[in-house]
Design a protein around this motif. Structure first.
Motif: not given
Length: 578
Positions: A229-234
């Motif tokens: 449910g949480v966005l991460y820069d990958s």
């Protein structure tokens, strides 16, 4: 090889006798003049026809070769040297997988499991390529295939490394054709841009991401993953590769790569070993280029049962009682991505029985439910929820699931269905359970119809679970407690935990999610409130007086149990308006 052929025939006969299988008159050893691998295949084919199991045939093969037999490869680690040097395409084609044994210097004998007699000539090729002697073992073919898929799925962190090494001149002309179902594990023979996109998607699947965001900025292209449910820069992709990467994504979704001014939707399926992943691809023009979001749906993942959703015992018992009603409208509410469909699927599995006719209208169909007829809604073709519901009612249903109540027509049809003897499940986008009532009234449904048909509303959210691998006891500060209006006295007997961060949870302290629930059963007092046009807060107050726990209360319980954290509950809930 002639000796092997005769040994194999003798071993198969011996094991067939031991298994009580009688070989018919067709059983005979192939002519010695046949190529040995063909005659071996003939023997194995005849053994299959005779009804011998894969395990028996594999044991016979091991006996014929004079090597060890392994009934299972589960839990047997693969050789890192083999995985690093041998492409998955070769391993699959020749049905071989290297196993980690005592040798760690990369020069000792390597144990290789095979499931077939046909590829023995590849053992010498493999030995020369790895510069190591090979010790062969035989295992059932399905065990070898499963071990190959599991081993190559363990590869991580390749995408960013590949991005740093990619040659722009080598990808300008490489947005190439797509097979019907791309296998994300098989990247070695792919063109660079295809390999890059496959690696990005593979990393997303590996990290259990629900969405991949391809977001262009002025000087770079950023890949972000939504995990729990949480966005991460990958990943950061060089700007000069933007057009090729976006075009590849659009090709996969069978979208128009020449159209960059309008939003488009597409879908496809990819394969990760033996898992099938559905991709829903949506593009949107922005000031720095097209933005693409990909929703990933693992078709092979198991559906949750009601007991696995995280409901407290009291809530679970009440909800089971509601889904056991003969007729009525039962709603599940929450924002997008809060697990509403998962809960509905769990409920349908609970009530599914041969004596019940269950039909669904969905947009889209996320999982196939055995024994249930599922229909895909298509507004472009004129099959809306309301129109589909009219057709479903002519199919003599007992239970109907409507994916979402979006408009007045659908709401009226769902309520009329509930009033005419059907049990109807559906969803709404509201913040809490009591707001579902006012939402139905806002859609133009008469209060007496809502009061007569509605049997219950379940509101839910998903909170991230504390990672069990790195969880540690946690004593919150007074300021932390104040976020949930808690006092230190309330936490005396609590088992509060917090993840400190580890490799397993990517240093986030969380791993996986579970639901928190607010269940509002509609009783006579609430029906009277509905008919008198009561507000959501008034209905909420009555429900709380009858023992309803709010989403915030349910979250606090999980904090005190050590399942989640204060910050998580604050993130997904608000204070109840009493």
């Amino acid at each position: 090889m002639t000796d092997i052929r005769h040994n194999l025939a003798a071993a198969i006969k011996r094991l067939a006798d031991a298994d009580g299988v009688t070989l018919d008159a067709q059983w005979s050893c192939p002519d010695v003049n046949e190529p040995s691998h063909e005659s071996g295949s003939s023997l194995i084919a005849l053994a299959h026809q005779a009804g011998l199991s894969e395990q028996t045939i594999a044991r016979a093969t091991a006996d014929a070769l004079g090597v060890s037999y392994m009934d299972s490869l589960a839990g047997q680690p693969a050789s890192a040297d083999f995985i690093a040097k041998i492409p998955i395409g070769f391993a699959r084609e020749h049905q071989m997988i290297g196993l980690a044994n005592g040798s760690t210097n990369g020069h000792g004998p390597l144990t290789v499991a095979t499931g077939t007699l046909n590829e023995l000539n590849q053992v010498h090729t493999l030995s020369r390529f790895l510069s190591r002697p090979i010790e062969l073992v035989v295992a059932p073919p399905q065990q070898v295939n499963a071990a190959i898929n599991a081993a190559y799925q363990q590869q991580e962190g390749q995408a960013q490394t590949f991005i740093e090494q990619i040659d722009h001149d080598d990808v300008m002309q490489q947005v190439a054709h797509l097979t019907d179902r791309e296998d994300l594990l098989d990247v070695d023979s792919r063109a660079p841009v295809i390999k890059l996109v496959n690696l990005i998607l593979f990393e997303a699947v590996k990290l259990r991401a629900s969405d991949v965001h391809i977001q262009p900025y002025e000087e770079t292209l950023v890949v972000r993953l939504r995990i729990d449910g949480v966005l991460y820069d990958s990943f950061d992709v060089p700007k000069h590769l933007q057009d090729e990467v976006l075009s590849r994504m659009k090709v996969m979704g069978k979208m128009n790569i020449a159209e960059k001014r309008l939003a488009q939707d597409g879908r496809t399926a990819v394969q990760v070993g033996d898992r099938i992943i559905d991709l829903r691809i949506a593009s949107l023009p922005t000031s720095f280029g097209e933005r693409i979001v990909i929703r990933l749906l693992d078709k092979s993942s198991e559906l949750f049962s009601l007991t696995e959703l995280g409901m407290p015992e009291q809530t679970l018992e009440q909800y089971r009682n509601l889904i056991g009603f003969e007729h009525g409208l039962l709603l599940v509410t929450g924002p997008t991505g809060s697990g509403k469909t998962t809960t509905l699927y769990a409920a349908l599995q609970q009530v599914n029985a041969t004596e019940r006719n269950i039909l669904t209208l969905e947009d889209p169909i996320e999982y196939q439910l055995p024994g249930i007829s599922q229909t895909q809604v298509s507004e472009k073709k004129g099959l809306t929820f309301a129109h589909g519901l009219r057709s479903v009612l002519r199919q003599d249903p007992d239970i109907i699931m409507v994916g979402e109540v979006r408009d007045h027509e659908t709401a009226v049809m769902a309520i009329q269905s509930a009033l005419t003897g059907h049990l109807v499940f559906s969803t709404l986008h509201t913040n809490d359970a009591s707001s579902a009532v006012t939402r139905l009234l806002d859609l133009g449904v008469e209060p007496y119809l809502v009061a007569s048909s509605l049997v219950g509303v379940l509101a839910q959210r998903l909170v991230r679970r504390v990672c069990d691998e790195c969880a540690a006891p946690y004593e919150p500060s007074l300021s932390d407690l104040a976020k949930l209006d808690l006092t230190p006295e309330q936490c005396i007997t609590a088992s509060m935990r917090k993840g400190v961060g580890c490799e397993s949870c990517r240093q986030t302290g969380y791993a996986g999610r579970e639901g928190i629930f607010e269940l509002l059963p509609v009783n006579d007092e609430i029906r009277m409130k509905i008919q008198s046009h009561a507000s959501a807060s008034q209905i909420n107050r009555v429900a709380m007086d009858h023992g309803m726990k709010t989403l915030r209360d349910a979250g606090i319980e999980k904090v005190l149990q050590g399942t989640t954290t204060i910050d998580e509950v604050v993130r997904v809930t608000t204070r109840a308006q009493a």
